[in-house]
Design a protein around this motif. Structure first.
Motif, short mmCIF file in Angstrom:
data_model
loop_
_atom_site.label_atom_id
_atom_site.label_comp_id
_atom_site.label_asym_id
_atom_site.label_seq_id
_atom_site.Cartn_x
_atom_site.Cartn_y
_atom_site.Cartn_z
N MET A 144 -0.23 -14.43 -13.42
CA MET A 144 0.28 -13.29 -12.68
C MET A 144 -0.25 -13.22 -11.24
O MET A 144 0.37 -12.59 -10.39
CB MET A 144 -0.08 -11.99 -13.40
CG MET A 144 0.36 -11.97 -14.86
SD MET A 144 2.12 -12.22 -15.02
CE MET A 144 2.63 -10.55 -15.16
N ASP A 145 -1.39 -13.84 -11.00
CA ASP A 145 -2.02 -13.74 -9.68
C ASP A 145 -2.67 -15.08 -9.35
O ASP A 145 -3.74 -15.41 -9.87
CB ASP A 145 -3.07 -12.62 -9.70
CG ASP A 145 -3.71 -12.36 -8.34
OD1 ASP A 145 -3.49 -13.18 -7.41
OD2 ASP A 145 -4.43 -11.37 -8.21
N ARG A 163 -6.45 -15.64 -8.60
CA ARG A 163 -7.51 -15.44 -9.59
C ARG A 163 -7.52 -16.57 -10.61
O ARG A 163 -6.49 -17.05 -11.04
CB ARG A 163 -7.30 -14.11 -10.30
CG ARG A 163 -8.43 -13.77 -11.24
CD ARG A 163 -8.39 -12.35 -11.72
NE ARG A 163 -7.07 -11.97 -12.19
CZ ARG A 163 -6.75 -10.74 -12.58
NH1 ARG A 163 -7.65 -9.80 -12.56
NH2 ARG A 163 -5.53 -10.46 -12.98
N THR A 164 -8.73 -16.98 -10.98
CA THR A 164 -8.93 -18.01 -12.00
C THR A 164 -9.90 -17.46 -13.04
O THR A 164 -10.86 -16.77 -12.71
CB THR A 164 -9.54 -19.29 -11.37
OG1 THR A 164 -8.66 -19.73 -10.32
CG2 THR A 164 -9.69 -20.39 -12.37
N PHE A 165 -9.62 -17.77 -14.29
CA PHE A 165 -10.47 -17.32 -15.38
C PHE A 165 -11.29 -18.49 -15.91
O PHE A 165 -10.93 -19.66 -15.73
CB PHE A 165 -9.63 -16.75 -16.53
CG PHE A 165 -8.86 -15.52 -16.15
CD1 PHE A 165 -9.50 -14.31 -16.02
CD2 PHE A 165 -7.50 -15.59 -15.90
CE1 PHE A 165 -8.79 -13.16 -15.66
CE2 PHE A 165 -6.78 -14.46 -15.54
CZ PHE A 165 -7.43 -13.24 -15.42
#
Length: 179
Positions: A149-150, A153-155
């Motif tokens: 979705m963005d 950003r990384t998780f």
């Protein structure tokens, strides 16, 4: 149920392939544990092993996982209390361990941990935390996952190898009555 059986079959194939290829034994053990958990879960889906009215999620498998996540949360919290009491950031520091504990604690809540959040959990400067994330990646303990979705950003998430090692660690603590 067929999807579960298919997924379990693929997982067991991965276990066999990992073991036969002489790959990392911790990864093979983690895969084997995951296969066993899937098998128990699949058995619960068809009613095996659960009494009438008993939820499969209340079985020992759920409790062990929840225990490990709570233990990780408590260990992480105790480290933060120690840091606050001693009030000297130069005394203690294991940013990689703090990140692993935070990722494990978040795993049971389905909360995704961003790289930024992992850096904060490490309790060290951002650049130091980013270096430690790279070390954890290179050692096969964490992997990055892009946010669909963005793109900014990384998780981070624990690998099978890390989950296996952490599981072994907390089981050993429990066995030795240290937890």
């Amino acid at each position: 149920m067929i999807d579960s059986q298919e997924a379990l079959g693929h997982l067991l194939d991965d276990v066999k392939r990992t073991a036969l290829n002489g790959e990392d034994p911790v990864s093979a053990a983690a895969l084997l544990l995951e296969a066993a958990e899937s098998l128990l879960s699949a058995a619960g889906e068809i009613g095996a092993g659960a009494s009438e009215g008993e939820s499969v999620s209340n079985g020992p498998l759920y409790l062990v996982s929840a225990m490990q996540q709570r233990a990780a949360s408590r260990v992480y919290g105790a480290r933060r209390v120690r840091d606050a009491v001693f009030a000297d950031p130069t005394l203690f520091g294991e940013p990689a361990w703090d990140m692993l504990l935070d990722l494990l604690a978040a795993q049971g809540t389905n909360k995704r941990i961003s790289v930024t959040s992992a850096c904060l959990a490490s309790n060290v400067p951002l650049t130091t935390a980013l270096r430690w994330i790279t070390v954890l990646e290179n050692k096969g303990l964490v992997e990055r996952e892009e946010d669909e979705m963005d793109a900014r950003r990384t998780f981070l998430k624990l690998t099978r190898k890390a989950r296996g090692l952490l599981r072994t660690y907390f089981v050993e603590l429990e066995r030795r009555k240290l937890l």
